[in-house]
Write a protein that holds these residues in place. Structure first.
Motif, PDB file in Angstrom:
ATOM      1  N   ILE A   1       0.822  -1.203  -0.048  1.00 60.40           N
ATOM      2  CA  ILE A   1       0.174  -0.058  -0.013  1.00 60.40           C
ATOM      3  C   ILE A   1       0.913   1.242   0.081  1.00 60.40           C
ATOM      4  O   ILE A   1       2.032   1.163   0.731  1.00 60.40           O
ATOM      5  CB  ILE A   1      -1.049   0.250   1.255  1.00 60.40           C
ATOM      6  CG1 ILE A   1      -2.156   1.087   1.142  1.00 60.40           C
ATOM      7  CG2 ILE A   1      -0.126   0.016   2.485  1.00 60.40           C
ATOM      8  CD1 ILE A   1      -3.028   1.089   2.135  1.00 60.40           C
ATOM      9  N   ILE A   2       0.283   2.425  -0.603  1.00 56.28           N
ATOM     10  CA  ILE A   2       1.065   3.742  -0.648  1.00 56.28           C
ATOM     11  C   ILE A   2      -0.056   4.549  -0.206  1.00 56.28           C
ATOM     12  O   ILE A   2      -0.922   4.890  -0.781  1.00 56.28           O
ATOM     13  CB  ILE A   2       1.608   3.866  -1.969  1.00 56.28           C
ATOM     14  CG1 ILE A   2       2.816   3.082  -2.475  1.00 56.28           C
ATOM     15  CG2 ILE A   2       2.164   5.434  -1.836  1.00 56.28           C
ATOM     16  CD1 ILE A   2       2.992   3.275  -3.961  1.00 56.28           C
ATOM     17  N   PHE A   3       0.093   5.390   1.229  1.00 53.50           N
ATOM     18  CA  PHE A   3      -0.787   6.089   1.754  1.00 53.50           C
ATOM     19  C   PHE A   3      -0.457   7.607   1.237  1.00 53.50           C
ATOM     20  O   PHE A   3       0.542   7.664   0.550  1.00 53.50           O
ATOM     21  CB  PHE A   3      -0.512   6.194   3.053  1.00 53.50           C
ATOM     22  CG  PHE A   3      -0.914   4.927   3.899  1.00 53.50           C
ATOM     23  CD1 PHE A   3      -1.977   4.537   4.485  1.00 53.50           C
ATOM     24  CD2 PHE A   3       0.142   4.123   4.285  1.00 53.50           C
ATOM     25  CE1 PHE A   3      -2.263   3.317   4.882  1.00 53.50           C
ATOM     26  CE2 PHE A   3      -0.047   2.845   5.120  1.00 53.50           C
ATOM     27  CZ  PHE A   3      -1.560   2.733   5.348  1.00 53.50           C
TER      28      PHE A   3
ATOM     29  N   SER B   1      -3.294   0.673  -3.440  1.00 50.72           N
ATOM     30  CA  SER B   1      -3.086  -0.818  -2.828  1.00 50.72           C
ATOM     31  C   SER B   1      -3.196  -2.000  -4.007  1.00 50.72           C
ATOM     32  O   SER B   1      -3.793  -1.782  -5.051  1.00 50.72           O
ATOM     33  CB  SER B   1      -4.300  -1.157  -1.962  1.00 50.72           C
ATOM     34  OG  SER B   1      -4.370  -2.304  -1.218  1.00 50.72           O
ATOM     35  N   THR B   2      -2.272  -2.979  -3.825  1.00 49.43           N
ATOM     36  CA  THR B   2      -2.303  -3.895  -4.713  1.00 49.43           C
ATOM     37  C   THR B   2      -1.844  -5.314  -3.916  1.00 49.43           C
ATOM     38  O   THR B   2      -1.777  -5.037  -2.875  1.00 49.43           O
ATOM     39  CB  THR B   2      -0.934  -3.544  -5.643  1.00 49.43           C
ATOM     40  OG1 THR B   2      -1.074  -4.821  -6.660  1.00 49.43           O
ATOM     41  CG2 THR B   2       0.331  -3.378  -5.082  1.00 49.43           C
ATOM     42  N   THR B   3      -1.765  -6.470  -4.770  1.00 46.67           N
ATOM     43  CA  THR B   3      -1.530  -7.613  -3.874  1.00 46.67           C
ATOM     44  C   THR B   3      -0.046  -7.828  -3.792  1.00 46.67           C
ATOM     45  O   THR B   3       0.247  -8.736  -2.971  1.00 46.67           O
ATOM     46  CB  THR B   3      -2.143  -8.801  -4.682  1.00 46.67           C
ATOM     47  OG1 THR B   3      -1.622  -8.844  -6.148  1.00 46.67           O
ATOM     48  CG2 THR B   3      -3.613  -8.343  -4.690  1.00 46.67           C
ATOM     49  N   MET B   4       0.790  -7.418  -4.485  1.00 53.64           N
ATOM     50  CA  MET B   4       2.198  -7.708  -4.478  1.00 53.64           C
ATOM     51  C   MET B   4       3.028  -6.867  -3.600  1.00 53.64           C
ATOM     52  O   MET B   4       3.146  -5.709  -3.854  1.00 53.64           O
ATOM     53  CB  MET B   4       2.805  -7.607  -6.090  1.00 53.64           C
ATOM     54  CG  MET B   4       4.061  -8.008  -5.929  1.00 53.64           C
ATOM     55  SD  MET B   4       4.575  -9.557  -5.656  1.00 53.64           S
ATOM     56  CE  MET B   4       3.890 -10.574  -7.163  1.00 53.64           C
ATOM     57  N   PRO B   5       3.831  -7.171  -2.750  1.00 55.01           N
ATOM     58  CA  PRO B   5       4.425  -6.369  -1.670  1.00 55.01           C
ATOM     59  C   PRO B   5       5.620  -5.777  -2.608  1.00 55.01           C
ATOM     60  O   PRO B   5       6.230  -6.027  -3.462  1.00 55.01           O
ATOM     61  CB  PRO B   5       4.889  -7.263  -0.398  1.00 55.01           C
ATOM     62  CG  PRO B   5       3.886  -8.446  -0.633  1.00 55.01           C
ATOM     63  CD  PRO B   5       3.678  -8.723  -2.237  1.00 55.01           C
TER      64      PRO B   5
ATOM     65  N   THR C   1       9.444  -4.709  -7.010  1.00 47.39           N
ATOM     66  CA  THR C   1       8.901  -5.886  -6.315  1.00 47.39           C
ATOM     67  C   THR C   1      10.125  -6.967  -6.534  1.00 47.39           C
ATOM     68  O   THR C   1      10.933  -6.859  -7.186  1.00 47.39           O
ATOM     69  CB  THR C   1       7.445  -6.320  -6.829  1.00 47.39           C
ATOM     70  OG1 THR C   1       7.638  -6.768  -8.321  1.00 47.39           O
ATOM     71  CG2 THR C   1       6.587  -4.982  -6.656  1.00 47.39           C
ATOM     72  N   LYS C   2       9.296  -8.336  -6.108  1.00 48.29           N
ATOM     73  CA  LYS C   2      10.543  -9.600  -6.268  1.00 48.29           C
ATOM     74  C   LYS C   2      10.481  -9.945  -7.653  1.00 48.29           C
ATOM     75  O   LYS C   2      11.566 -10.245  -8.267  1.00 48.29           O
ATOM     76  CB  LYS C   2       9.833 -10.491  -5.553  1.00 48.29           C
ATOM     77  CG  LYS C   2      10.118 -10.308  -3.983  1.00 48.29           C
ATOM     78  CD  LYS C   2       9.769 -11.537  -3.225  1.00 48.29           C
ATOM     79  CE  LYS C   2       9.957 -11.552  -1.766  1.00 48.29           C
ATOM     80  NZ  LYS C   2       9.749 -12.783  -0.947  1.00 48.29           N
TER      81      LYS C   2
END
Length: 381
Positions: free
Chosen positions: A207-209, A228-232, A258-259
């Motif tokens: 998430i990015i607030f 917000s997304t599913t990938m950290p 991301t990874k």
């Protein structure tokens, strides 16, 4: 620790700090990298322990500040490799440091949970001190104006929050505190001075607030829908404002690591008339890649601001000059009178008037008049 200085949208200086206390400056040649650069252009030697923070000056060229585990804070002239100013006042490791937009002062936040304001050309000791967040995980700081400071931190229970300070009255504590959530990671802020929006991201989160910052009046922080997304994400970096597509009302763009990939994230404002340049959202923006001063000018006491440019595309009309929209058509073709609400007294008077009117129009016989009577002889015994 790695820091970069960008000029004309190209990285021209890399500052690399090592465990030996040396800061090595690498200059990127014209035309970009064509081979591996192994030899630094210049080496800054002044710390005797690991350097953990490098910050380039926002308006002056070849001016950087470094902080290390030796509690020293040094300002350098990179063009000559000379140590110009050594600041005092820290008792524990510096966690974070930030320059003011005009480059006159900067603030540090250290392990002893104290915020310190410096004007390095005025004196080598802090001009203001105050308590910052009480959490043990540190925090991040940045200026949202030349005097107002935003601090991202947490308390002892890992409740993350944003605080707003006036650096002229740091000892008075924060003006306001905005609670966000509970998590162990530190929220890293990025501030867009054109829209007064601060973005907050953390490693390992998805998430990015986002909040709009109002420095002059309460409630000071206004919520904006977060991304917000599913990938950290492993890290988030925001790109210069000049890359935003203003035709689509895009006011910020970031890259998420991301990874598996590097993902772009676009932040846009929904508008009913996007065919016009939204000049209320896109004022003239600062060109951070062009210095306003040389290092010698700044150290001698001179100040100057970076130039600003318009983001308005050629041939695009501004929203402020656009003709007003015609009022929207009503849902029903025939006008409908709005109901008039009456007071209790008006309702009572209307009811009494109706009752009197009915009695005057019709004289109804009484019920007993229609009943059959009793003959007089029937009353005799």
């Amino acid at each position: 620790m790695v820091a970069q200085c960008v000029c004309d949208s190209v990285v021209v200086l890399w500052g690399v700090a090592g465990d030996d206390g040396k800061v090595k400056i690498f200059r990127v040649p014209d035309g970009g990298l064509t081979d591996i650069i192994k030899t630094p252009t210049i080496v800054l030697q002044g710390h005797y322990e690991k350097v953990n923070i490098i910050q380039y000056h926002p308006t002056a060229q070849n001016v950087i500040a470094t902080a290390g585990f030796d509690l020293a804070l040094i300002l350098w002239d990179v063009s000559t490799g000379e140590e110009k100013i050594r600041l005092q006042g820290h008792e524990e490791q510096v966690f974070a440091m930030a320059w003011s937009p005009d480059g006159r002062r900067f603030v540090t936040y250290s392990r002893d949970k104290k915020l310190r304001v410096f004007e390095p050309r005025r004196q080598t000791s802090p001009i203001q001190e105050g308590l910052g967040p009480e959490g043990s995980r540190g925090g991040r700081i940045l200026f949202v104006s030349n005097t107002m400071l935003l601090v991202s931190g947490s308390d002892k229970q890992s409740n993350r929050h944003l605080s707003l300070y006036n650096t002229d009255e740091l000892a008075a504590g924060p003006i306001t505190v905005r609670n966000i959530d509970t998590a162990p990671s530190i929220l890293v802020p990025h501030f867009d001075p054109d829209t007064n929006v601060v973005f907050l991201s953390a490693k390992g989160e998805n998430i990015i607030f986002a909040f709009e910052v109002c420095v002059d009046e309460a409630p000071y922080f206004l919520d904006i829908s977060p991304f917000s997304t599913t990938m950290p994400q492993q890290a988030v970096a925001f790109l210069p404002k000049l890359v935003c597509n203003v035709r689509e009302v895009e006011y910020a763009r970031a890259l998420r690591l991301t990874k598996a990939a590097i993902e772009p994230v676009e932040f846009k404002v929904p508008r009913s008339r996007p065919q016009y340049f939204q000049d209320d959202i896109f004022p003239d923006t600062r060109v951070f890649c062009e210095p306003a001063l040389s290092s010698s000018e700044w150290f001698s006491g001179k100040n100057s601001e970076c130039r600003k440019v318009s983001l308005k595309p050629e041939g695009m009309k501004t929203l402020s000059e656009a003709p007003k929209e015609a009022p929207a058509a009503k849902k029903y073709g025939t006008p409908v009178d709005e109901p008039k609400f009456k007071t209790d007294q008006e309702k009572k008077e209307e009811l009494m008037s109706a009752m009197v009117g009915r009695m005057a129009e019709k004289e109804d016989p009484l019920p007993q008049d229609e009943m059959e009577g009793v003959d007089e002889d029937e009353w005799d015994d």
